[in-house]
Design a protein around this motif. Structure first.
Motif, mmCIF file in Angstrom:
data_model
loop_
_atom_site.group_PDB
_atom_site.id
_atom_site.type_symbol
_atom_site.label_atom_id
_atom_site.label_comp_id
_atom_site.label_asym_id
_atom_site.label_seq_id
_atom_site.Cartn_x
_atom_site.Cartn_y
_atom_site.Cartn_z
ATOM 1 N N UNK A 103 0.833 -1.206 0.000
ATOM 2 C CA UNK A 103 0.000 0.000 0.000
ATOM 3 C C UNK A 103 0.868 1.256 0.000
ATOM 4 N N UNK A 104 1.974 1.215 0.746
ATOM 5 C CA UNK A 104 2.925 2.339 0.739
ATOM 6 C C UNK A 104 3.446 2.564 -0.685
ATOM 7 N N UNK B 296 -8.268 4.141 1.929
ATOM 8 C CA UNK B 296 -8.031 2.704 2.006
ATOM 9 C C UNK B 296 -6.990 2.385 3.079
ATOM 10 N N UNK B 297 -5.952 3.215 3.177
ATOM 11 C CA UNK B 297 -4.919 3.008 4.205
ATOM 12 C C UNK B 297 -5.529 3.072 5.597
ATOM 13 N N UNK B 298 -6.390 4.069 5.820
ATOM 14 C CA UNK B 298 -7.039 4.186 7.128
ATOM 15 C C UNK B 298 -8.005 3.055 7.398
ATOM 16 N N UNK B 299 -8.762 2.669 6.369
ATOM 17 C CA UNK B 299 -9.751 1.596 6.547
ATOM 18 C C UNK B 299 -9.080 0.259 6.842
ATOM 19 N N UNK C 176 -1.253 3.473 11.874
ATOM 20 C CA UNK C 176 -0.481 2.909 10.762
ATOM 21 C C UNK C 176 -1.006 3.436 9.421
ATOM 22 N N UNK C 177 -2.326 3.543 9.312
ATOM 23 C CA UNK C 177 -2.914 4.056 8.075
ATOM 24 C C UNK C 177 -2.462 5.472 7.757
ATOM 25 N N UNK C 178 -2.450 6.338 8.773
ATOM 26 C CA UNK C 178 -1.995 7.724 8.570
ATOM 27 C C UNK C 178 -0.507 7.747 8.232
ATOM 28 N N UNK C 179 0.288 6.902 8.883
ATOM 29 C CA UNK C 179 1.723 6.849 8.575
ATOM 30 C C UNK C 179 1.966 6.391 7.135
ATOM 31 N N UNK D 231 0.810 9.383 4.862
ATOM 32 C CA UNK D 231 1.723 10.525 4.940
ATOM 33 C C UNK D 231 3.079 10.193 4.322
ATOM 34 N N UNK D 232 3.610 9.013 4.664
ATOM 35 C CA UNK D 232 4.916 8.619 4.120
ATOM 36 C C UNK D 232 4.884 8.448 2.612
ATOM 37 N N UNK D 233 3.836 7.779 2.109
ATOM 38 C CA UNK D 233 3.710 7.603 0.664
ATOM 39 C C UNK D 233 3.561 8.919 -0.065
ATOM 40 N N UNK D 234 2.811 9.845 0.537
ATOM 41 C CA UNK D 234 2.629 11.169 -0.064
ATOM 42 C C UNK D 234 3.948 11.927 -0.122
#
Length: 198
Positions: free
Chosen positions: A56-57, A77-80, A86-89, A92-95
């Motif tokens: 996902x990252x 999707x990351x948050x869900x 972990x979803x926010x990380x 944020x990291x991918x962005x």
């Protein structure tokens, strides 16, 4: 007696190559877009087990660089899938990594072509405009949903916005937006119709 300056030739070959690349990218986007739906991506990521967060990252980065992957629902999707921390990380990291990569590509591959296409003076003028206090205009563009934020990252590199200022604009604009979308996906905040239609 001064020698006459050689007449500048229009850069047809780079322009045609750019046009061919854009047409190819549009064709790939049209053909592959039906395959990048939320249910398919969610099913695929769930099936990868412990590798899911890393995949996902990578998809978060890829959606900035490759048009067919819809960018709005990736943080959701990351948050869900991985919750509010972990979803926010992941979002944020991918962005951050994806935006930085787009900026780097724009600065390396795009700057010479841009200077030949619209002229070095025009590029320098754009650099002066966006390099001063006006770089802050990137922040609301990054914050608003459905703006061409991915393209803006490439263009920011092409016109030579300072890397630190670009990174600050991403941290103030893109990261909070994608973090909020991830929190919405985790069910901690409500974004109404946006979540239902993504």
């Amino acid at each position: 007696m001064s020698r006459a300056e050689p007449q500048r030739r229009f850069p047809w070959i780079p322009l045609l190559l750019l046009l061919a690349f854009v047409l190819l990218a549009v064709w790939i986007a049209i053909v592959s877009a039906p395959h990048f739906t939320r249910p398919r991506l969610e099913s695929f990521i769930r099936s990868t087990g412990a590798w899911g967060p890393f995949i996902l990252f990578g998809l978060m980065i890829a959606q900035i660089l490759i048009a067919p992957i819809p960018g709005v629902f990736m943080p959701i999707l990351a948050g869900a899938l991985y919750g509010p921390v972990v979803g926010v990380l992941i979002a944020a990291g991918g962005t951050l990594v994806g935006s930085a990569t787009a900026y780097f590509i724009g600065s390396r591959a795009g700057m010479p072509l841009l200077k030949r296409w619209i002229g070095a003076e025009n590029v320098e003028r754009a650099q002066r405009l966006m390099g001063g206090k006006r770089w802050i205009a990137l922040v609301p563009l990054f914050l608003l949903p459905f703006t061409p934020a991915d393209a803006i990252c490439f263009v920011a590199g092409m016109i030579g916005i300072l890397p630190l200022r670009f990174a600050l604009a991403v941290l103030l604009g893109r990261v909070p937006k994608d973090g909020a979308l991830a929190l919405a996906g985790a069910g901690l905040i409500h974004l109404g119709d946006l979540i239902r239609h993504v």
